[in-house]
Write a protein that holds these residues in place. Structure first.
Motif, short mmCIF file in Angstrom:
data_model
loop_
_atom_site.label_atom_id
_atom_site.label_comp_id
_atom_site.label_asym_id
_atom_site.label_seq_id
_atom_site.Cartn_x
_atom_site.Cartn_y
_atom_site.Cartn_z
N GLY A 101 -0.54 3.20 4.05
CA GLY A 101 0.59 4.06 4.37
C GLY A 101 0.63 4.61 5.77
O GLY A 101 1.48 5.45 6.07
N GLY B 165 3.76 2.12 8.30
CA GLY B 165 5.18 2.12 7.99
C GLY B 165 5.82 0.75 7.84
O GLY B 165 7.02 0.66 7.58
N CYS C 163 5.65 -1.31 5.51
CA CYS C 163 6.01 -1.60 4.11
C CYS C 163 7.13 -0.69 3.62
O CYS C 163 7.43 -0.68 2.43
CB CYS C 163 4.78 -1.44 3.22
SG CYS C 163 4.20 0.26 3.12
N SER C 164 7.78 0.03 4.51
CA SER C 164 8.78 1.02 4.11
C SER C 164 9.97 0.40 3.40
O SER C 164 10.46 -0.66 3.79
CB SER C 164 9.29 1.79 5.33
OG SER C 164 8.24 2.53 5.91
N ARG D 238 6.56 4.54 1.50
CA ARG D 238 5.62 3.45 1.78
C ARG D 238 5.37 2.71 0.48
O ARG D 238 4.73 3.24 -0.43
CB ARG D 238 4.31 3.98 2.33
CG ARG D 238 4.45 4.90 3.52
CD ARG D 238 5.00 4.14 4.71
NE ARG D 238 4.89 4.93 5.92
CZ ARG D 238 5.95 5.40 6.57
NH1 ARG D 238 7.16 5.16 6.13
NH2 ARG D 238 5.80 6.10 7.66
N CYS E 11 3.40 0.42 -0.19
CA CYS E 11 1.99 0.10 -0.45
C CYS E 11 1.28 1.25 -1.15
O CYS E 11 0.14 1.08 -1.60
CB CYS E 11 1.27 -0.28 0.84
SG CYS E 11 0.91 1.09 1.96
N GLY F 212 10.31 -1.75 8.86
CA GLY F 212 9.99 -0.35 8.61
C GLY F 212 10.75 0.59 9.52
O GLY F 212 11.23 1.64 9.09
N ASN G 147 6.12 5.11 11.94
CA ASN G 147 6.22 3.66 12.13
C ASN G 147 5.48 3.28 13.41
O ASN G 147 5.83 3.74 14.49
CB ASN G 147 7.69 3.23 12.24
CG ASN G 147 8.44 3.53 10.96
OD1 ASN G 147 9.03 4.60 10.82
ND2 ASN G 147 8.40 2.62 10.02
#
Length: 155
Positions: free
Chosen positions: A43, A46, A48-49, A58, A60, A104, A131
């Motif tokens: 996290g 960013g 994986c946002s 996030r 993840c 992200g 990010n």
């Protein structure tokens, strides 16, 4: 195995998951959505946002079972009918180099502009502070978000 129902990019989806699976893996591996990426797996970066009910999260850090019945929007959903103003502005400002962080950043900028159509530079910095970009630097990204707001359409 557990079945969850989500709205992903404005489409109802049913997916079988294991209770320990994280949302990022389910999106990428079971639902074929590739814009959220695994950058740090904790996290911090960013990449994986996604938007969960309109808020940047996030993916993840979220178990897939937690999003049962909720709405998820990824960059694929944002650009479903063509590039958004933020995306166009990112291209116009040559804001990204490798593009790994781009989804992200787009998600965070979209959330910001949905809630605040005319943010100050400080508000943009704050919104994008989660990010990380390892290539380009942040100035072109900040300028791209600012330019997207000047055009008056924040879709």
């Amino acid at each position: 195995m557990h079945k969850i129902k989500i709205t992903l990019n404005n489409e109802k989806r049913l997916v079988d998951i294991e209770p320990h699976e994280i949302l990022l893996d389910v999106l990428r591996e079971k639902l074929g959505v590739k814009s959220p990426k695994c950058g740090c797996d904790r996290g911090d970066c960013g990449s994986c946002s996604v938007l969960l009910n309109g808020k940047s999260v996030r993916s993840c850090l979220i178990l897939a079972v937690e999003v049962d019945g909720q709405e998820i929007v990824t960059v694929e959903g944002i650009s479903k009918d063509g590039l958004s103003k933020v995306q166009e502005s990112m291209i116009d400002n040559n804001a990204f180099q490798c593009g790994f962080c781009a989804p992200g950043v787009i998600i965070s900028a979209t959330e910001l502009l949905n809630n605040n159509p005319h943010p100050t530079r400080e508000e943009i910095k704050e919104a994008l502070s989660g990010n990380l970009c390892r290539c380009t630097g942040y100035l072109p990204i900040l300028e791209a978000v600012e330019n997207a707001t000047k055009e008056g359409n924040n879709e």
